[in-house]
Structure formats: structure tokens, C-alpha cells
Design an enzyme around this catalytic site. Sequence first.
Site, short mmCIF file in Angstrom:
data_model
loop_
_atom_site.label_atom_id
_atom_site.label_comp_id
_atom_site.label_asym_id
_atom_site.label_seq_id
_atom_site.Cartn_x
_atom_site.Cartn_y
_atom_site.Cartn_z
N SER A 1 0.86 -1.17 0.00
CA SER A 1 0.00 0.00 0.00
C SER A 1 0.90 1.23 0.00
CB SER A 1 -0.88 -0.05 1.25
OG SER A 1 -1.63 1.13 1.39
N LYS B 1 -1.11 -1.02 -4.38
CA LYS B 1 -2.28 -0.19 -4.04
C LYS B 1 -1.79 1.23 -3.89
CE LYS B 1 -4.76 0.10 0.35
NZ LYS B 1 -5.57 -0.68 1.29
N LYS C 1 -2.65 5.03 -2.83
CA LYS C 1 -3.58 5.89 -2.09
C LYS C 1 -3.85 7.14 -2.93
CE LYS C 1 -3.98 3.62 1.84
NZ LYS C 1 -5.28 3.25 2.43
N ASP D 1 -6.90 3.32 -3.56
CA ASP D 1 -7.67 3.37 -2.31
C ASP D 1 -7.89 4.83 -1.93
OD1 ASP D 1 -8.87 3.04 0.16
OD2 ASP D 1 -7.19 1.99 1.10
N GLU E 1 -10.86 1.09 -4.02
CA GLU E 1 -11.27 0.79 -2.64
C GLU E 1 -11.90 2.02 -2.00
OE1 GLU E 1 -7.97 -0.93 -0.51
OE2 GLU E 1 -8.93 -0.74 1.44
N ASP F 1 -13.92 -1.31 2.27
CA ASP F 1 -13.06 -1.49 3.44
C ASP F 1 -13.85 -0.95 4.63
OD1 ASP F 1 -11.16 -1.18 5.48
OD2 ASP F 1 -9.67 -0.16 4.27
N LYS G 1 -10.51 -6.85 7.30
CA LYS G 1 -9.58 -6.58 8.40
C LYS G 1 -10.29 -7.11 9.64
CE LYS G 1 -7.75 -2.33 6.34
NZ LYS G 1 -7.81 -0.84 6.34
N GLY H 1 -4.54 -4.29 5.90
CA GLY H 1 -3.57 -4.08 6.97
C GLY H 1 -3.82 -2.75 7.65
O1 OSB Z 1 -7.29 1.97 4.10
O2 OSB Z 1 -6.30 0.11 4.01
C1 OSB Z 1 -6.39 1.23 4.49
C2 OSB Z 1 -3.50 1.87 6.91
C3 OSB Z 1 -4.14 2.57 7.89
C4 OSB Z 1 -5.46 2.87 7.75
C5 OSB Z 1 -6.17 2.45 6.62
C6 OSB Z 1 -5.53 1.72 5.63
C7 OSB Z 1 -4.16 1.46 5.76
C8 OSB Z 1 -3.36 0.78 4.76
C9 OSB Z 1 -2.11 0.10 5.29
O3 OSB Z 1 -3.59 0.80 3.57
C10 OSB Z 1 -1.76 -1.17 4.66
C11 OSB Z 1 -0.65 -1.87 5.41
O4 OSB Z 1 -0.80 -2.16 6.63
O5 OSB Z 1 0.37 -2.14 4.80
MG MG Z 2 -8.51 0.93 2.73
#
Ligand code: OSB
Ligand code: MG
Length: 372
Positions: free
Chosen positions: A137, A163, A165, A191, A216, A241, A265, A293
Amino acid sequence: MRIDQITLREIRLALKEPFRISSGEIRERRILLLELRDASGAHTWSECVAGEAPNYSPETIDTAWAAITQWIAPRVLGRTIEHPGELYAELEHDFRGHYMAKAGVEMGAWGLAAMLAGEPLSLFIGGTRTEVAVGISLGIQTSPDRLIEKAQAALAEGYRKIKIKIERGHDVEWVRAVREAVGPDAHLMADANNAYTIDDADHLAGFDSLGLVMIEQPLAWDDLVRHAELQKRLSTPICLDESITSLERAQDMVTLGSGKIINIKAGRVGGFTSAIAIHDFAQQHRIPVWCGGMFESGIGRAYNVALASLPNFTIPGDVSPSARYWAQDIVSPEWTMTDGMMRIPLEHRGIGVAVDEARIAALTVRTETLRP
Ligand code: OSB
Ligand code: MG
């Protein structure tokens, strides 16, 4: 099994690099670890994934600490249970929300039960894989070039899904630049962490030509209805999510057509019992799932890897190796990746990694021990 003692600890771990998403930035994690002790003297560790700020869910490490000490531990401590699957219902009864707090304890009970049964956690929950596929990510970067560099480096390291952001102003064109740089075959997704509204549907349709495996959570953190409208207007599959907090919400997603993929999650849904139920439901409805995660330490990661060993986790998870996050993890061996895969430690019972208790003690800034 009878849990006779729960110790909470807050540790601080600096991320190797700051991570920015549309709803906030983190540089250092405040991590809530739990140590659960059974009446027989066996003990295991678990992790509560609540963050520092309420920008992902309403929970934070501080609300979780309060919920565990005041409401969750009293329902669990001293109680004899046949199976950890009993705890979810017990913690839901007249007790709204606080899923991450509940999950920290509930998952610890699963870890402890697996250990007492002499089985690795993944087999204990019905996992069928010996290794899980790993995705990365990537946080919001300062320029498209920097993002391209990061994506190329991740692919070179072997990651099987990238992924990206996104947020307003850092979205379609940035992802297009990455797609052009990495070629048509790379497994790319975006995401948004709730950065858009339904009024942005035409803009979001700009992603449809980029061959993304999914987008996402584009809309609000608790929305299903508008996501259903958006999904009708996008060919890119929507993955939810934040919006999926229970089995019922997953059922609603399917009924309404709010998305086609679920990021599971366990922390967000109240623990393993709920996560496994969502997994099973999704499998019956041909909805692929993957393991998300929350910047877990090596302890939370052990639970994610075990969960991702279930058969319907068919898309690479956000389960990057320890070294991607931390200068030094709190478990040994650290979590590593080979050819984009993370091996499940099937040779050990319980969570499968040794916890560096001395290091945790040194990193602890707050601790509390609870008994019946
Ligand atoms: O939206 O998936 C998410 C981390 C903190 C809060 C939300 C998200 C995330 C990540 C981290 O995308 C992914 C990882 O732990 O490597
Ligand atoms: Mg997410």
C-alpha cells in the site's frame, strides 16, 4: 479455556517513512498490545489495530483502552469457554461498536486456543494455504514521479499488487502515470479512504480506462447506498473497506450491489469469528476477499497472515514484510517476503512467531493488568 489475566501495553514504533492517506498522516504508531494468560499458565500476545486518530474509524487507541478495561475484559476474564468462537456474541450483546477493541481480545483468545490445541493458528481456523501473496500500500507521494519510482521499486521487489492511495488532485492522472510506467500487466488498484462523494462519479469513471483491479472505498466510511449507485456507473470493481463492519453489512453490500470485492480486516469487524463469517459468506456469493492491513507490528501481522490462509483470500493482501515498516520488528523471526509470497509458520503452534518481550518492555509507555 479460561482467560485469567489480560495485560495491556502501549508501545511506540516509528515508521521508516511517513504514510499519508486522504484522511490523515502517520509517522509513529502508538500500538496497543495485549497479553492474555490462561488459567493453565499458557500465554499469548495479540494486537488492537485502533489508530492514533479517529480518521479511519471512530475508534482510537485511547477509546480501545477504555473499552477493554471497562467493558470487554470484565466479560471475558474468569469465564470458561469451550471455543473462542463463543466470544463474538458475548461481546455483541447490548454492547455497540468498539469492534477494534473487541477484536484485540477476541483474536488473542483465538491465538491462545490454537496454542492450547497444539496447532498453528492458520490450521486452527481452517486455513488451506502454506503461503500468502503480498501486496503493498503506497501512501500519497509528493509527485507523480516519486509515485512511479515507488511503484517500480515495489514491483522489482516482487510485490504482487500495488495499491495507490489517492485523494482529490492526486488521483486519475497520477494513477495513469503509474500505469504507463509499469505496463498493462501490473496488478494496480487505488484506495481513496472516503475522499469523494457521489457527485464525483463522472470524475471517478476516469479510472475505468486504467485497468485497475479495483477501487477501494471511494465514498463515505459508513456508506453502502451511494456506493451502489456509483458501482452502476463504474466498470472498475468497487472494493469496500471502512463500510464493512460486520457480516450483516457484507450481506447488505451484496443485496444493494455496493461493491464486488471485500477488504477484510479482522480488527474492523470485531475479530476472527466475524472475519471468518464474512469470508465464508463472500465465498458463497463469489465475492473475492483479501486481507487488509493497519500498520500492524509483527504480532498483528501473525493474525493477518493466518487469516489470509483461508481459501477465498484470492487477492494479494496488504501484508508487507516487517522491514517495509520498521527498523526492527518486535517478533522473531521478522516477517519476510520471497517472490512476493509470505510463508505461514506452520511448524509452530499458536501465532507462530516468538515475541521479543524484553524489547516490548523497553518500548512500553503505559501498561495495565486486568484480573477477574
Ligand atoms: O485503508 O487500508 C487502508 C493503513 C491505515 C489505515 C487504513 C488503511 C491502511 C493501509 C495500510 O492501507 C496497509 C498496510 O498495513 O500495509
Ligand atoms: Mg482501505
